[in-house]
Enzyme design. Structure first.
Site, PDB file in Angstrom:
ATOM      1  N   SER A  76      35.069  41.101  33.635  1.00  0.00           N
ATOM      2  CA  SER A  76      35.203  42.555  33.626  1.00  0.00           C
ATOM      3  C   SER A  76      34.201  43.176  32.654  1.00  0.00           C
ATOM      4  CB  SER A  76      36.653  42.935  33.284  1.00  0.00           C
ATOM      5  OG  SER A  76      36.881  44.305  33.466  1.00  0.00           O
ATOM      6  N   GLU A 106      31.462  42.182  41.659  1.00  0.00           N
ATOM      7  CA  GLU A 106      32.815  42.630  41.992  1.00  0.00           C
ATOM      8  C   GLU A 106      33.052  43.946  41.266  1.00  0.00           C
ATOM      9  OE1 GLU A 106      35.489  42.906  39.712  1.00  0.00           O
ATOM     10  OE2 GLU A 106      34.382  42.148  37.989  1.00  0.00           O
ATOM     11  N   HIS A 142      39.201  41.528  39.904  1.00  0.00           N
ATOM     12  CA  HIS A 142      40.327  42.053  39.136  1.00  0.00           C
ATOM     13  C   HIS A 142      41.684  41.788  39.777  1.00  0.00           C
ATOM     14  CE1 HIS A 142      37.113  43.861  36.873  1.00  0.00           C
ATOM     15  NE2 HIS A 142      37.991  44.248  35.975  1.00  0.00           N
TER      16      HIS A 142
END
Length: 326
Positions: free
Chosen positions: A116, A234, A302
């Site tokens: 992330s 992503e 996620h």
């Protein structure tokens, strides 16, 4: 720049948990204990960096820049520490990039794992030192009671055992708020990969969270797309299909994007409302991508479970099959 491959983790090694974005305060004690026990089951010792448990958080839920940088330097300096894991992501680890001692990091290579917002740190370290970093679970990710087997299995393959992985889709996946109720989980069958463009490609892995990676554009902290790059990207549920498209387009405008020979896209969260049909539509409007193999709905991003992907390592795409290693 010469590639640096950190040593894999061994029984007796120490893993230090750091908080370069959000801090440990928001991670419940039960989650921390489960994660600690999982790592200890491998014979690893878990310690927390001095400021990872700092109670003086700012409005972002983080410690100060100075304290977060100090913890990173402590983790790399400490010879007894062989692995570094981030406690969780956040939104501000890119604040730290200009303050890091990259010579120190280069001289003390070790496993560095997170995902992330940690994309910024991992790619800056790769760009400045040549050291492979790992886009994989946070320490807190290993605190799931249920649905963590696939994540932990692939974490072990990359960081403890082979240092390479031949990937197959997970059987189930989840996008629930697992940390709110560890007993009440929502899982569903995984439909498998979306082989959007077939073909084969092999090359160096670059990428991570797309919107965070794009914060590095125009800086020395963004790794170059070397010849034969495989781009792994992503995004979060806050990224709609339109947001994903515009961020991808910004990346495609980089002069060295011509070196990207394959794209691997992580699973979209339900909140993003991205469908296979919508994703295929936007990808197929881009002439630059028409001859590039593209594989989507892969187990990183996620939702859970998560792969552990070596940024700076080598990946191979072959008509919907994925493998990679250091």
């Amino acid at each position: 720049m010469e590639k640096i491959i950190p040593n894999r983790l061994q029984k007796g090694d120490k893993v230090m948990v750091i908080a370069p974005a959000r801090g440990v305060k928001i991670i419940g004690k039960e989650v921390r204990e489960i994660a600690k026990q999982r790592l200890e089951s491998l014979g690893l010792e878990v310690v927390f960096a001095p400021n990872a448990i700092d109670e003086n958080w700012d409005y972002m839920g983080s410690s100060s820049i100075e304290k977060r940088v100090s913890d990173i330097h402590t983790a790399f300096t400490d010879k007894s520490v062989k692995g570094i894991m981030t406690i969780i992501g956040g939104a501000n680890s890119n604040q730290l990039l200009k303050y890091l001692d990259y010579d120190l990091i280069r001289q003390n290579p070790k496993v560095f794992c997170g995902f992330s917002d940690i994309t910024a740190l991992e790619n800056a370290i790769l760009a400045k030192t040549g050291m492979i970093t790992y886009y994989g679970p946070h320490f807190s990710s290993l605190g799931m009671k249920k649905g963590c087997d696939y994540t932990f299995e692939h974490f072990i393959k990359m960081l403890v055992e082979e240092g390479k992985d031949d990937i197959a889709p997970s059987q189930i996946w989840s996008d629930d708020l697992w940390f709110l109720d560890q007993e009440k989980r929502e899982f569903e069958a995984n439909e498998g990969y979306w082989n959007i463009h077939g073909g084969t490609a092999e090359g160096t892995i670059i990428g991570g969270n797309l919107c965070t990676f794009n914060l590095l554009l125009g800086t020395s902290f963004r790794p170059k797309f070397v010849k034969d790059t495989i781009l792994f990207i992503e995004d979060t549920e806050s990224s709609s299909l339109a947001d994903f498209e515009r961020n991808l387009q910004a990346l495609m405008y980089q002069e060295d994007f011509v070196n990207v020979k394959g794209i691997v896209i992580g699973r979209f969260q339900k909140g993003s409302k991205v469908t296979r049909e919508g994703l295929e539509f936007i990808l197929n409007t881009k002439a630059e991508l028409k001859d590039i193999p593209i594989l989507a709905n892969v187990d990183f991003g996620h939702s859970a479970p998560l792969l552990t992907i070596p940024l700076g390592g080598q990946a191979k795409l072959a008509n919907g099959h994925l493998s990679y290693g250091n």
